[in-house]
Design a protein around this motif. Structure first.
Motif, PDB file in Angstrom:
ATOM      1  N   VAL A 136       0.831  -1.207   0.000  1.00  0.00           N
ATOM      2  CA  VAL A 136       0.000   0.000   0.000  1.00  0.00           C
ATOM      3  C   VAL A 136       0.868   1.261   0.000  1.00  0.00           C
ATOM      4  CG1 VAL A 136      -0.340   0.385   2.495  1.00  0.00           C
ATOM      5  CG2 VAL A 136      -2.189   0.879   0.908  1.00  0.00           C
ATOM      6  N   SER A 137       2.066   1.175   0.572  1.00  0.00           N
ATOM      7  CA  SER A 137       2.989   2.317   0.520  1.00  0.00           C
ATOM      8  C   SER A 137       3.392   2.607  -0.917  1.00  0.00           C
ATOM      9  CB  SER A 137       4.239   2.037   1.362  1.00  0.00           C
ATOM     10  OG  SER A 137       3.925   1.948   2.738  1.00  0.00           O
ATOM     11  N   ARG A 138       3.686   1.554  -1.666  1.00  0.00           N
ATOM     12  CA  ARG A 138       4.039   1.757  -3.079  1.00  0.00           C
ATOM     13  C   ARG A 138       2.842   2.280  -3.874  1.00  0.00           C
ATOM     14  NH1 ARG A 138       7.401  -2.859  -1.816  1.00  0.00           N
ATOM     15  NH2 ARG A 138       5.692  -4.300  -2.277  1.00  0.00           N
ATOM     16  N   GLU A 139       1.635   1.843  -3.497  1.00  0.00           N
ATOM     17  CA  GLU A 139       0.428   2.337  -4.170  1.00  0.00           C
ATOM     18  C   GLU A 139       0.211   3.822  -3.869  1.00  0.00           C
ATOM     19  OE1 GLU A 139      -4.368   1.316  -4.407  1.00  0.00           O
ATOM     20  OE2 GLU A 139      -2.987  -0.075  -3.411  1.00  0.00           O
ATOM     21  N   VAL A 140       0.415   4.202  -2.621  1.00  0.00           N
ATOM     22  CA  VAL A 140       0.300   5.623  -2.252  1.00  0.00           C
ATOM     23  C   VAL A 140       1.340   6.442  -3.015  1.00  0.00           C
ATOM     24  CG1 VAL A 140       0.708   7.261  -0.367  1.00  0.00           C
ATOM     25  CG2 VAL A 140      -0.763   5.276   0.001  1.00  0.00           C
ATOM     26  N   ALA A 141       2.549   5.919  -3.142  1.00  0.00           N
ATOM     27  CA  ALA A 141       3.579   6.618  -3.912  1.00  0.00           C
ATOM     28  C   ALA A 141       3.117   6.847  -5.344  1.00  0.00           C
ATOM     29  CB  ALA A 141       4.876   5.807  -3.896  1.00  0.00           C
ATOM     30  N   ASP A 142       2.527   5.829  -5.943  1.00  0.00           N
ATOM     31  CA  ASP A 142       2.030   5.959  -7.319  1.00  0.00           C
ATOM     32  C   ASP A 142       0.939   7.020  -7.417  1.00  0.00           C
ATOM     33  OD1 ASP A 142       3.753   3.927  -8.053  1.00  0.00           O
ATOM     34  OD2 ASP A 142       2.205   2.364  -8.066  1.00  0.00           O
ATOM     35  N   ARG A 143       0.066   7.075  -6.412  1.00  0.00           N
ATOM     36  CA  ARG A 143      -1.027   8.056  -6.424  1.00  0.00           C
ATOM     37  C   ARG A 143      -0.470   9.482  -6.355  1.00  0.00           C
ATOM     38  NH1 ARG A 143      -3.288   4.140  -7.776  1.00  0.00           N
ATOM     39  NH2 ARG A 143      -5.216   3.236  -6.960  1.00  0.00           N
TER      40      ARG A 143
END
Length: 293
Positions: A136-143
């Motif tokens: 989810v950290s990597r997903e937040v980074a993408d967002r």
């Protein structure tokens, strides 16, 4: 703007106010150096208060290489701020990402810390949630990278442990989201990928934490679910550690409950400075319910 240079040449913006024993405040991912205003206003009456914008957070420099972001680098940046200001030792106070930085400050350079205040720290520590957190950290980074901070800030700011702040103090929460909306999209993404997603669990640091003798205070909101168990773990593991749980409170402790937070820190600092914050009495055996002989 006042700036210092880190070991690898990154410029960090800092601010300071007040005189006396130094306190270094280290901000969370969702905040910046301005997030500590309630504490600077309160403690600068009798302390020298310093806060800074982490690398990736303007007006500090925003490195574009992932290799320039890590948990170890973040802890070394905090030391670099003290070095640049000629400060030998300080009370170190961190929230969330800053709380992790505070732990690693104590592990890496305990001789530079008068005390450690570890607030709202624990996301990703619990082993059953570790891989989920990294994902989810990597997903937040993408967002942040694709949407930009202005568009993503209201979404991120409405997380399960942020709505408590919104419900109690809508104006304060609005200011928090507006501040989050100014984050640099590259800096936010790199911080999430390089620091947050790769940091070790507290459980992986257990042996080192048991040897860390710095007076420590852990502060957790009782509705900040993924920080509760890590907070208890730190309390049981760090020898000179206290734990305070603030009721009906989420993640943004210092802004959501500034009066309670400031009072906890003031008492903690006073006890540390008078040599009264000691390691746990060996007679206080965790496995004992009542003594019979």
């Amino acid at each position: 703007m006042p700036r210092i240079a880190t070991r690898d040449g990154i410029g960090l913006h800092y601010e300071e106010v007040g005189e006396g024993t130094p306190i270094l405040f280290i901000h969370e991912f969702g905040g910046n150096h301005e997030s500590w205003e309630p504490q600077l206003r309160y403690f600068s009456r009798r302390y020298r208060c310093i806060t800074y914008a982490a690398r990736g957070y303007p007006p500090s420099d925003v490195p574009t290489s992932l290799d320039q972001y890590s948990q170890a680098i973040a802890a070394d940046d905090a030391v670099a701020v003290l070095d640049a200001l000629g400060i030998e030792k300080a009370h170190i106070v961190g929230l969330s990402m800053g709380g992790f930085c505070t732990v690693h400050f104590g592990l890496r350079t305990p001789e530079r810390a008068l005390s450690l205040t570890i607030a709202g720290a624990g996301y990703g520590c619990e082993k059953e949630f570790e891989e989920y957190f990294r994902g989810v950290s990597r997903e937040v980074a993408d967002r942040f990278e694709t949407m930009g901070a202005e568009a993503f800030a209201p979404i991120y700011g409405s997380g399960a442990s942020r709505v408590q702040f919104q419900n109690k103090d809508p104006l304060g929460w609005k200011e928090f989201v507006e501040r989050l909306a100014t984050h640099d999209r590259v800096g936010a993404a790199m911080t999430m990928r390089g620091v947050q997603a790769r940091r070790p669990s507290f459980w992986d640091l257990e042996d080192d934490l048991r040897r860390m003798m710095v007076p420590s205070l852990v502060v957790v909101g009782d509705e900040d679910d993924h920080c509760l168990q890590p907070g208890i773990f730190l309390k049981k593991t760090i020898p000179a550690c206290g734990l305070s749980i603030i009721p009906k409170t989420g993640h943004t402790l210092n802004l959501e409950e500034p009066a309670a937070f400031n009072a906890l820190l003031a008492e903690f600092f006073a006890q540390v400075e008078h040599g009264a914050w000691k390691v746990r009495d060996p007679r206080a055996l965790p496995g004992q319910v009542m003594k019979t002989a």
